[in-house]
Motif scaffolding. Structure first.
Motif, PDB file in Angstrom:
ATOM      1  N   THR A  52       0.858  -1.186   0.000  1.00 49.58           N
ATOM      2  CA  THR A  52       0.000   0.000   0.000  1.00 49.58           C
ATOM      3  C   THR A  52       0.891   1.232   0.000  1.00 49.58           C
ATOM      4  O   THR A  52       2.035   1.197   0.479  1.00 49.58           O
TER       5      THR A  52
ATOM      6  N   LEU B 191       0.123   5.545   0.533  1.00 49.56           N
ATOM      7  CA  LEU B 191      -0.831   6.629   0.712  1.00 49.56           C
ATOM      8  C   LEU B 191      -0.068   7.949   0.791  1.00 49.56           C
ATOM      9  O   LEU B 191       0.728   8.167   1.712  1.00 49.56           O
TER      10      LEU B 191
ATOM     11  N   SER C 260      -0.305  11.942   1.258  1.00 47.82           N
ATOM     12  CA  SER C 260      -1.251  12.895   1.827  1.00 47.82           C
ATOM     13  C   SER C 260      -0.604  14.259   1.998  1.00 47.82           C
ATOM     14  O   SER C 260       0.619  14.391   2.106  1.00 47.82           O
TER      15      SER C 260
ATOM     16  N   ASP D 210      -4.563   7.390  -2.589  1.00 43.14           N
ATOM     17  CA  ASP D 210      -4.226   5.983  -2.423  1.00 43.14           C
ATOM     18  C   ASP D 210      -3.715   5.475  -3.769  1.00 43.14           C
ATOM     19  O   ASP D 210      -4.490   5.267  -4.707  1.00 43.14           O
TER      20      ASP D 210
ATOM     21  N   LYS E 263      -4.928   1.647  -4.721  1.00 40.59           N
ATOM     22  CA  LYS E 263      -6.345   1.319  -4.624  1.00 40.59           C
ATOM     23  C   LYS E 263      -7.134   2.342  -5.421  1.00 40.59           C
ATOM     24  O   LYS E 263      -7.490   3.400  -4.955  1.00 40.59           O
TER      25      LYS E 263
ATOM     26  N   PRO F 119      -6.442   4.344  -8.560  1.00 40.85           N
ATOM     27  CA  PRO F 119      -6.162   5.129  -7.350  1.00 40.85           C
ATOM     28  C   PRO F 119      -7.371   5.965  -6.910  1.00 40.85           C
ATOM     29  O   PRO F 119      -8.210   6.338  -7.729  1.00 40.85           O
TER      30      PRO F 119
ATOM     31  N   SER G 258     -14.589  11.188  -1.529  1.00 42.22           N
ATOM     32  CA  SER G 258     -13.584  10.332  -2.159  1.00 42.22           C
ATOM     33  C   SER G 258     -13.950  10.113  -3.611  1.00 42.22           C
ATOM     34  O   SER G 258     -15.125   9.888  -3.945  1.00 42.22           O
TER      35      SER G 258
END
Length: 335
Positions: free
Chosen positions: A156, A158, A160, A175, A178, A180, A200
């Motif tokens: 993973t 992430l 931010s 992300d 995922k 994305p 999201s």
């Protein structure tokens, strides 16, 4: 925490200066114990603006923390003269036979706002986090958090960014593996009133996958928050009240429109300081489960917490699936 002379320092928060055991050290001029017959008055001020996930944090902490009835846990934290912090933690949940743990190393370069954290867990998960704060722009923090499970190749990442200014806090997450998926939330505030929203967006599918909203009010000694979560299908309301310098109270109600059970889940709780180094907490929900917590500072840097949960509707029942009541212990060492 130690000052330039190598002496331990403590902060005084709440009615008793000795409550510094439970707060971040800050003031080198105060002893951890107040003089007999004297109390340090708590400075009253408004709660600062916060991010969306932290709206209602006072109530969530009151009802969620310091109730270690899920098992047994141990945490040890040390810091080297060069500023590297090591933390080792382990816990054995009551429902599992295996001990879960992790070891963490954190290095910070305050001059350049850089922090690097690496963690290795007993599940063989490798986590890394790199933070850069107030370097690119004042109030801006950039963070990259990654994890890797070598056995399965699961990974993973992430990315931010958070931006904080007076009356305005905003965050954005991407992300990378995922979707994305891009997530952003913003909170604005004025005179104690807070308003926030989150959304999201799945970049590949081109649609909004999640959204939420919140509104709240923070005063000197109380806070009220209302959340609309899960695409406004779950609603929660909470309040927190500092009744006095020694007593806190709070409650939280949750209503899920998709729940097959129906009705509102309600939980209320309180916290009271017994003296300058100990406090108790209690809470109960509408399912009849009572939880009790007792936290005692044995000495500066050493804390023990005990938790107990009782299902009042099953006091005399013997269940084949497991115990209805739970008990736990937590020990924390912080040098």
């Amino acid at each position: 925490m130690r000052n330039s002379h190598g002496n331990a320092t403590y902060s005084a928060v709440g009615r008793h200066a000795g409550k510094a055991f439970f707060n971040e050290p800050s003031c080198p001029c105060l002893s951890p114990f107040p003089p007999p017959g004297r109390h340090v008055r708590r400075r009253r001020r408004r709660s600062p603006l916060t991010f969306l996930q932290d709206l209602g944090k006072s109530s969530n902490d009151l009802l969620g923390k310091d109730f270690p009835f899920q098992g047994f846990s141990l945490e040890a934290k040390t810091k080297t003269p060069s500023g590297v912090t090591f933390k080792v933690g382990g816990n054995r949940p009551a429902s599992a036979d295996q001990i879960q743990g992790d070891i963490e190393a954190k290095w910070s370069e305050l001059k350049h706002g850089l922090t690097v954290t690496n963690t290795w867990t007993t599940a063989n998960v490798l986590r890394s986090q790199v933070e850069l704060e107030n370097t690119i722009a004042k109030g801006l923090k950039v963070d990259l958090a990654t994890s890797l499970l070598p056995e399965k190749g699961t990974k993973t990442a992430l990315l931010s960014a958070t931006y904080k200014q007076s009356g305005f806090h905003s965050r954005a997450f991407l992300d990378l593996f995922k979707g994305p998926t891009f997530t952003a939330d913003t909170v604005i505030g004025r005179d104690g009133f807070l308003l926030g929203g989150e959304a999201s967006y799945n970049v590949t599918e081109g649609n909004v996958t999640k959204y939420a909203a919140a509104v709240g009010f923070n005063a000197q000694d109380y806070a009220v928050t209302l959340h609309g979560l899960n695409n406004l299908k779950t609603f929660s309301a909470s309040y927190y009240h500092r009744v006095s310098s020694d007593v806190e109270a709070g409650a939280k109600a949750i209503y899920d429109t998709k729940s097959t059970y129906g009705g509102v889940a309600l939980e209320v709780g309180a916290k009271a300081y017994l003296d300058n180094a100990a406090f108790v907490k209690a809470k109960i929900n509408n399912s009849g489960v009572i939880a009790l917590g007792y936290t005692q500072s044995l000495r500066p840097g050493v804390k023990a917490a005990f938790g107990l949960a009782l299902d009042t509707q099953k006091l005399n029942d013997v269940s084949s699936t497991g115990a209805s009541h739970k008990v736990g212990l937590s020990l924390t060492f912080d040098s």
